[in-house]
Design a protein around this motif. Structure first.
Motif, PDB file in Angstrom:
ATOM      1  N   SER A 139     -43.944   6.392 -23.877  1.00  0.00           N
ATOM      2  CA  SER A 139     -42.680   6.231 -23.180  1.00  0.00           C
ATOM      3  C   SER A 139     -41.490   6.091 -24.070  1.00  0.00           C
ATOM      4  N   LEU A 140     -40.481   7.002 -23.847  1.00  0.00           N
ATOM      5  CA  LEU A 140     -39.369   6.935 -24.803  1.00  0.00           C
ATOM      6  C   LEU A 140     -38.376   6.371 -24.183  1.00  0.00           C
ATOM      7  N   PRO A 141     -37.250   5.835 -24.897  1.00  0.00           N
ATOM      8  CA  PRO A 141     -36.369   4.883 -24.328  1.00  0.00           C
ATOM      9  C   PRO A 141     -35.056   6.118 -24.211  1.00  0.00           C
ATOM     10  N   CYS A 142     -35.281   6.913 -23.117  1.00  0.00           N
ATOM     11  CA  CYS A 142     -34.619   8.112 -22.798  1.00  0.00           C
ATOM     12  C   CYS A 142     -34.399   8.167 -21.280  1.00  0.00           C
ATOM     13  N   GLY A 143     -33.186   8.791 -20.954  1.00  0.00           N
ATOM     14  CA  GLY A 143     -32.901   9.206 -19.542  1.00  0.00           C
ATOM     15  C   GLY A 143     -32.954  10.786 -19.466  1.00  0.00           C
ATOM     16  N   LEU A 144     -33.415  11.313 -18.467  1.00  0.00           N
ATOM     17  CA  LEU A 144     -33.383  12.541 -18.416  1.00  0.00           C
ATOM     18  C   LEU A 144     -33.004  13.082 -16.788  1.00  0.00           C
ATOM     19  N   GLY A 145     -32.146  13.936 -16.604  1.00  0.00           N
ATOM     20  CA  GLY A 145     -31.827  14.335 -15.431  1.00  0.00           C
ATOM     21  C   GLY A 145     -31.323  16.036 -15.237  1.00  0.00           C
ATOM     22  N   SER A 146     -31.277  16.531 -14.128  1.00  0.00           N
ATOM     23  CA  SER A 146     -30.921  17.859 -14.040  1.00  0.00           C
ATOM     24  C   SER A 146     -30.065  17.924 -12.856  1.00  0.00           C
ATOM     25  N   ASP A 147     -29.014  18.582 -12.798  1.00  0.00           N
ATOM     26  CA  ASP A 147     -28.313  19.048 -11.459  1.00  0.00           C
ATOM     27  C   ASP A 147     -27.900  20.472 -11.405  1.00  0.00           C
ATOM     28  N   GLY A 148     -28.861  20.874 -10.412  1.00  0.00           N
ATOM     29  CA  GLY A 148     -28.721  22.293 -10.299  1.00  0.00           C
ATOM     30  C   GLY A 148     -28.932  22.894 -11.494  1.00  0.00           C
ATOM     31  N   GLY A 149     -28.063  23.726 -12.116  1.00  0.00           N
ATOM     32  CA  GLY A 149     -28.330  24.781 -13.199  1.00  0.00           C
ATOM     33  C   GLY A 149     -28.236  23.965 -14.684  1.00  0.00           C
ATOM     34  N   SER A 150     -27.888  22.672 -14.734  1.00  0.00           N
ATOM     35  CA  SER A 150     -27.531  22.081 -15.937  1.00  0.00           C
ATOM     36  C   SER A 150     -28.659  20.806 -16.009  1.00  0.00           C
ATOM     37  N   ALA A 151     -28.922  20.467 -17.250  1.00  0.00           N
ATOM     38  CA  ALA A 151     -29.714  19.228 -17.591  1.00  0.00           C
ATOM     39  C   ALA A 151     -29.304  18.584 -18.721  1.00  0.00           C
ATOM     40  N   THR A 152     -29.270  17.230 -18.779  1.00  0.00           N
ATOM     41  CA  THR A 152     -29.034  16.277 -19.556  1.00  0.00           C
ATOM     42  C   THR A 152     -30.101  15.364 -20.209  1.00  0.00           C
ATOM     43  N   ALA A 153     -29.980  14.862 -21.495  1.00  0.00           N
ATOM     44  CA  ALA A 153     -30.935  13.807 -21.727  1.00  0.00           C
ATOM     45  C   ALA A 153     -30.194  12.969 -22.703  1.00  0.00           C
ATOM     46  N   THR A 154     -30.292  11.664 -22.602  1.00  0.00           N
ATOM     47  CA  THR A 154     -29.686  10.499 -23.496  1.00  0.00           C
ATOM     48  C   THR A 154     -31.022   9.522 -23.932  1.00  0.00           C
ATOM     49  N   GLY A 198     -25.267  31.016 -14.220  1.00  0.00           N
ATOM     50  CA  GLY A 198     -25.778  31.967 -12.976  1.00  0.00           C
ATOM     51  C   GLY A 198     -26.333  31.152 -11.933  1.00  0.00           C
ATOM     52  N   ALA A 199     -27.017  31.604 -11.113  1.00  0.00           N
ATOM     53  CA  ALA A 199     -27.893  30.787 -10.107  1.00  0.00           C
ATOM     54  C   ALA A 199     -29.221  30.411 -10.487  1.00  0.00           C
ATOM     55  N   LEU A 200     -29.445  30.121 -11.592  1.00  0.00           N
ATOM     56  CA  LEU A 200     -30.676  29.582 -12.081  1.00  0.00           C
ATOM     57  C   LEU A 200     -30.871  28.131 -11.895  1.00  0.00           C
ATOM     58  N   ARG A 201     -32.075  27.645 -11.518  1.00  0.00           N
ATOM     59  CA  ARG A 201     -32.234  26.169 -11.574  1.00  0.00           C
ATOM     60  C   ARG A 201     -32.971  25.465 -12.850  1.00  0.00           C
ATOM     61  N   ALA A 202     -32.218  24.438 -13.232  1.00  0.00           N
ATOM     62  CA  ALA A 202     -32.852  23.984 -14.552  1.00  0.00           C
ATOM     63  C   ALA A 202     -33.837  22.958 -14.299  1.00  0.00           C
ATOM     64  N   LEU A 203     -34.924  23.344 -14.824  1.00  0.00           N
ATOM     65  CA  LEU A 203     -36.195  22.323 -14.747  1.00  0.00           C
ATOM     66  C   LEU A 203     -36.197  21.736 -16.475  1.00  0.00           C
ATOM     67  N   ALA A 204     -35.880  20.418 -16.605  1.00  0.00           N
ATOM     68  CA  ALA A 204     -35.937  19.964 -17.977  1.00  0.00           C
ATOM     69  C   ALA A 204     -37.032  18.823 -18.154  1.00  0.00           C
ATOM     70  N   HIS A 205     -37.402  18.787 -19.456  1.00  0.00           N
ATOM     71  CA  HIS A 205     -38.231  17.801 -20.104  1.00  0.00           C
ATOM     72  C   HIS A 205     -37.937  17.472 -21.586  1.00  0.00           C
ATOM     73  N   LEU A 206     -38.506  16.685 -22.117  1.00  0.00           N
ATOM     74  CA  LEU A 206     -38.177  16.356 -23.440  1.00  0.00           C
ATOM     75  C   LEU A 206     -39.498  16.593 -24.426  1.00  0.00           C
ATOM     76  N   GLU A 207     -39.347  17.085 -25.634  1.00  0.00           N
ATOM     77  CA  GLU A 207     -40.428  16.977 -26.561  1.00  0.00           C
ATOM     78  C   GLU A 207     -39.979  16.127 -27.680  1.00  0.00           C
ATOM     79  N   ALA A 208     -41.010  15.553 -28.115  1.00  0.00           N
ATOM     80  CA  ALA A 208     -40.694  14.454 -28.995  1.00  0.00           C
ATOM     81  C   ALA A 208     -41.936  14.398 -30.029  1.00  0.00           C
ATOM     82  N   HIS A 209     -41.670  13.758 -31.330  1.00  0.00           N
ATOM     83  CA  HIS A 209     -42.759  13.479 -32.274  1.00  0.00           C
ATOM     84  C   HIS A 209     -42.234  12.478 -33.075  1.00  0.00           C
ATOM     85  N   SER A 210     -43.153  11.637 -33.500  1.00  0.00           N
ATOM     86  CA  SER A 210     -42.634  10.440 -34.415  1.00  0.00           C
ATOM     87  C   SER A 210     -42.664  10.704 -35.732  1.00  0.00           C
TER      88      SER A 210
END
Length: 104
Positions: free
Chosen positions: A30-45, A92-104
């Motif tokens: 579990s990472l202390p991160c927030g992940l979201g997407s809205d249509g064609g864009s995605a954010t991670a914090t 464009g008209a593409l839909r964003a599907l986001a995820h995080l990659e992580a390593h320690s």
């Protein structure tokens, strides 16, 4: 080798494979991160001084055919160590599907 030995070895191997296939998948950290997407864009914090190195990965999907969405391209943010925010847009008209990659 004798036939009995070969059969015993095969049975043991099959049992081991069965154990591996039925074992539950390992839980992701579990990472202390927030992940979201809205249509064609995605954010991670990520926050709280996370010691992980992470990046945002976004699959840009053409969903014009709902039954058969197609990944057109995959976007990768730069790697971040600890806290940070990253955003990626498919365009464009593409839909964003986001995820995080992580390593320690």
């Amino acid at each position: 080798m004798r036939v009995k030995s070969l059969l015993a070895l095969a049975a043991c191997s099959a049992s081991a494979v069965g154990i591996l296939l039925t074992a539950p998948a390992a839980q992701a950290a579990s990472l202390p991160c927030g992940l979201g997407s809205d249509g064609g864009s995605a954010t991670a914090t990520c926050w709280s001084g996370s010691s992980y190195t992470w990046r945002l990965v976004v699959d840009c999907n053409d969903v014009s055919n709902v039954k058969w969405p197609v990944t057109v391209k995959t976007l990768y943010s730069p790697w971040h160590k600890g806290d940070g925010t990253e955003a990626l847009s498919c365009g464009g008209a593409l839909r964003a599907l986001a995820h995080l990659e992580a390593h320690s």
